[in-house]
Structures are given as C-alpha cells and as structure tokens.
Design a protein around this motif. Sequence first.
Motif, PDB file in Angstrom:
ATOM      1  N   LEU A 194       4.416  -2.138   8.080  1.00 33.29           N
ATOM      2  CA  LEU A 194       3.265  -1.772   7.262  1.00 33.29           C
ATOM      3  C   LEU A 194       3.700  -0.601   6.387  1.00 33.29           C
ATOM      4  N   VAL A 195       3.801  -0.865   5.084  1.00 29.30           N
ATOM      5  CA  VAL A 195       4.326   0.106   4.131  1.00 29.30           C
ATOM      6  C   VAL A 195       3.203   0.471   3.172  1.00 29.30           C
ATOM      7  N   THR A 196       3.153   1.729   2.764  1.00 26.40           N
ATOM      8  CA  THR A 196       2.073   2.153   1.878  1.00 26.40           C
ATOM      9  C   THR A 196       2.540   3.169   0.849  1.00 26.40           C
ATOM     10  N   SER A 197       1.884   3.140  -0.287  1.00 28.01           N
ATOM     11  CA  SER A 197       1.978   4.222  -1.260  1.00 28.01           C
ATOM     12  C   SER A 197       1.483   5.509  -0.591  1.00 28.01           C
ATOM     13  N   PRO A 198       1.977   6.670  -1.031  1.00 29.27           N
ATOM     14  CA  PRO A 198       1.539   7.921  -0.408  1.00 29.27           C
ATOM     15  C   PRO A 198       0.129   8.370  -0.768  1.00 29.27           C
ATOM     16  N   LEU A 199      -0.496   7.764  -1.770  1.00 23.19           N
ATOM     17  CA  LEU A 199      -1.802   8.242  -2.221  1.00 23.19           C
ATOM     18  C   LEU A 199      -2.895   7.905  -1.204  1.00 23.19           C
ATOM     19  N   GLU A 200      -3.918   8.767  -1.141  1.00 18.54           N
ATOM     20  CA  GLU A 200      -4.925   8.680  -0.087  1.00 18.54           C
ATOM     21  C   GLU A 200      -5.599   7.316  -0.011  1.00 18.54           C
ATOM     22  N   ARG A 201      -5.920   6.744  -1.161  1.00 19.81           N
ATOM     23  CA  ARG A 201      -6.650   5.479  -1.165  1.00 19.81           C
ATOM     24  C   ARG A 201      -5.843   4.350  -0.530  1.00 19.81           C
ATOM     25  N   CYS A 202      -4.541   4.399  -0.694  1.00 17.16           N
ATOM     26  CA  CYS A 202      -3.680   3.389  -0.067  1.00 17.16           C
ATOM     27  C   CYS A 202      -3.507   3.662   1.418  1.00 17.16           C
ATOM     28  N   ARG A 203      -3.338   4.922   1.769  1.00 21.11           N
ATOM     29  CA  ARG A 203      -3.153   5.255   3.179  1.00 21.11           C
ATOM     30  C   ARG A 203      -4.411   4.933   3.979  1.00 21.11           C
ATOM     31  N   LEU A 205       2.978   0.073  15.849  1.00 21.05           N
ATOM     32  CA  LEU A 205       3.446  -0.297  14.516  1.00 21.05           C
ATOM     33  C   LEU A 205       3.432   0.946  13.626  1.00 21.05           C
ATOM     34  N   PRO A 206       4.595   1.377  13.127  1.00 18.23           N
ATOM     35  CA  PRO A 206       4.590   2.583  12.291  1.00 18.23           C
ATOM     36  C   PRO A 206       4.078   2.283  10.886  1.00 18.23           C
ATOM     37  N   VAL A 207       3.479   3.301  10.261  1.00 15.28           N
ATOM     38  CA  VAL A 207       3.106   3.217   8.856  1.00 15.28           C
ATOM     39  C   VAL A 207       4.198   3.936   8.057  1.00 15.28           C
ATOM     40  N   ILE A 208       4.858   3.189   7.198  1.00 17.23           N
ATOM     41  CA  ILE A 208       5.966   3.722   6.411  1.00 17.23           C
ATOM     42  C   ILE A 208       5.451   4.090   5.026  1.00 17.23           C
ATOM     43  N   VAL A 209       5.600   5.344   4.644  1.00 14.59           N
ATOM     44  CA  VAL A 209       5.169   5.805   3.330  1.00 14.59           C
ATOM     45  C   VAL A 209       6.344   5.690   2.366  1.00 14.59           C
ATOM     46  N   VAL A 261       0.931  -1.793   0.852  1.00 14.12           N
ATOM     47  CA  VAL A 261      -0.339  -1.384   0.251  1.00 14.12           C
ATOM     48  C   VAL A 261      -0.027  -0.530  -0.978  1.00 14.12           C
ATOM     49  N   SER A 262      -0.480  -0.992  -2.129  1.00 12.32           N
ATOM     50  CA  SER A 262      -0.107  -0.322  -3.370  1.00 12.32           C
ATOM     51  C   SER A 262      -1.251  -0.364  -4.373  1.00 12.32           C
ATOM     52  N   HIS A 263      -0.915  -0.418  -5.651  1.00 12.74           N
ATOM     53  CA  HIS A 263      -1.870  -0.240  -6.748  1.00 12.74           C
ATOM     54  C   HIS A 263      -1.838  -1.438  -7.693  1.00 12.74           C
ATOM     55  N   GLY A 264      -2.895  -1.553  -8.494  1.00 15.93           N
ATOM     56  CA  GLY A 264      -3.058  -2.726  -9.343  1.00 15.93           C
ATOM     57  C   GLY A 264      -1.878  -3.002 -10.258  1.00 15.93           C
ATOM     58  N   ASP A 265      -1.481  -2.025 -11.076  1.00 11.79           N
ATOM     59  CA  ASP A 265      -0.393  -2.263 -12.022  1.00 11.79           C
ATOM     60  C   ASP A 265       0.941  -2.465 -11.311  1.00 11.79           C
ATOM     61  N   ILE A 266       1.122  -1.808 -10.168  1.00 13.07           N
ATOM     62  CA  ILE A 266       2.351  -2.002  -9.400  1.00 13.07           C
ATOM     63  C   ILE A 266       2.437  -3.448  -8.910  1.00 13.07           C
ATOM     64  N   ILE A 267       1.357  -3.932  -8.315  1.00 13.56           N
ATOM     65  CA  ILE A 267       1.362  -5.303  -7.783  1.00 13.56           C
ATOM     66  C   ILE A 267       1.502  -6.315  -8.911  1.00 13.56           C
ATOM     67  N   LYS A 268       0.819  -6.080 -10.023  1.00 13.23           N
ATOM     68  CA  LYS A 268       0.944  -6.988 -11.169  1.00 13.23           C
ATOM     69  C   LYS A 268       2.386  -7.054 -11.667  1.00 13.23           C
ATOM     70  N   SER A 269       3.072  -5.922 -11.688  1.00  8.58           N
ATOM     71  CA  SER A 269       4.446  -5.913 -12.185  1.00  8.58           C
ATOM     72  C   SER A 269       5.391  -6.616 -11.219  1.00  8.58           C
ATOM     73  N   VAL A 270       5.161  -6.457  -9.920  1.00  8.92           N
ATOM     74  CA  VAL A 270       5.974  -7.164  -8.923  1.00  8.92           C
ATOM     75  C   VAL A 270       5.719  -8.664  -9.000  1.00  8.92           C
ATOM     76  N   LEU A 271       4.470  -9.031  -9.174  1.00 11.98           N
ATOM     77  CA  LEU A 271       4.121 -10.447  -9.267  1.00 11.98           C
ATOM     78  C   LEU A 271       4.694 -11.067 -10.545  1.00 11.98           C
ATOM     79  N   ALA A 272       4.660 -10.326 -11.639  1.00  9.79           N
ATOM     80  CA  ALA A 272       5.260 -10.828 -12.878  1.00  9.79           C
ATOM     81  C   ALA A 272       6.744 -11.112 -12.684  1.00  9.79           C
ATOM     82  N   ASP A 273       7.437 -10.206 -12.006  1.00 11.14           N
ATOM     83  CA  ASP A 273       8.851 -10.433 -11.714  1.00 11.14           C
ATOM     84  C   ASP A 273       9.045 -11.692 -10.871  1.00 11.14           C
TER      85      ASP A 273
END
Length: 239
Positions: free
Chosen positions: A52-61, A75-79, A154-166
């Motif tokens: 379980l990996v997350t962006s460091p920002l509060e909303r993702c955590r 299960l560790p949470v990896i930032v 767990v990430s953000h809208g533009d990040i996920i869109k860019s990964v999905l585009a790739d």
Amino acid sequence: MATVILVRHGRTTANASGLLPGRSPGVHLDDTGRSQAVALSERISPLPLAALVTSPLERCRETADAVLERQRADLPVIVDDAITECDYGQWQGRPLSELLAEDLWKTVQRQPSAVAFPGGESMPAMQARAVAAIRSRDAAITAEHGPEAVWVAVSHGDIIKSVLADAYGLHLDLFQRIHVDPASATIIRYGRSQPRILGTNTHAGDLAWLARTPQSADAPVGGGSGPAEAAGSWQSAGK
C-alpha cells in the motif's frame, strides 16, 4: 507482472470549494471524501494487498488509512514522494474559476506537453517521475511477491491520468481526454511486452475478480474468457 490499483484520494474541502490545492498542507478529506474512502476500502478488502503506497499529502494518507483498516494489521504504508501532486507553483491555492482566465489554461487543456507552471513543475516532468515510480515499484513487487500480487497506489488526479496515458500509449497532449474522479480505482497490469488496462475510473463493485483474472504475458486474441469464477456463475444462472 503484478496488478496495480491506482486510487485517487477522496473528495477534499478544496475540491468542494473549487480551489486548486496542489501541495498545500492541511488539505483534508471532507465528510463526503471520508465516506468515499470507506466505500473504496470495502471494494478492495477482498484482496490481500502486497503493498500500500501513498503520496505524502494528507488527503492521500487519509484515503490510504481507510484502505489499511480492512487489510492485514502488519501491512506497511509506504510513502512515496514520486507520486505526490504536481507542483503547480503560483497556481497553487487559487480558485479554478480565476485560473480559467489565464492564457496558460488553454495550453494546459490543449497541449500539456508544453506546460511549465510558473514557479513550479512542467507537466512532462510530472509524468516522467510518476510513470517511473509506478513502473519500478510494480517490477519490485512482482519480483518479491510474484505475478499474482495486487498492490495499491493512492495518488492524485493528474498523476493517475498521466500514468494511464502512458499505459495506453497516448501522447501527453491527449491525457485531458482521461477522467479520474475522487476515490475511483483505475487498474493496470504491466505485461512482458505492454501494459493492459483492466479498469478506469471505477466506482462500484468489489474487486475480488482481480485475483481470478487469468495471468498472461500477452493479450488474448479475441478477448479471452475472463475470470474463471465469473464464467461458472453464468453457467449456474443458466440452469
């Protein structure tokens, strides 16, 4: 290869008020966002996650914490800073209604590959770091846990869109055609020769079927037969 579930954080106070929060501290899930995160965690709960990996920002955590509540206790949470929000520079914290009047807004919509936010990050740099982070993490999880592993980022809208585009093989200039809602799940399986997209911007239904989806290095010609247990349920229904 392993399967990654890309999760956008739940709705925040900034989302609800029409602000671009960027990397501003103190942006938390609102009541709707917390409910969304709980519903998402229930969808994922049938799957024993490898990571379980997350962006460091509060909303993702906070969203990751909701997922963790329905997983094994150890299960560790990896930032991971590499999947944090885009650095919007001087745009950060401003109302979207105000940004609409900026000349750069049109470029963001039509030619993201040419965008560098004033005082912040370029969109190509954002995509490069996010894609590298997801692909390298996926390869490491596959090596450690095997190709049947499922993990969450767990990430953000533009990040996920860019990964999905790739993953789709789309130029960054087309990534605004992709939509990613708060607390949605987007699912990618990176294969030996190319990624396979198993779901985008999904909101409903448990994800147990991911554990039953046939693993194959190559895409099946004709579309394949789908999860074995799903086929069995159709046969039972027809009796």
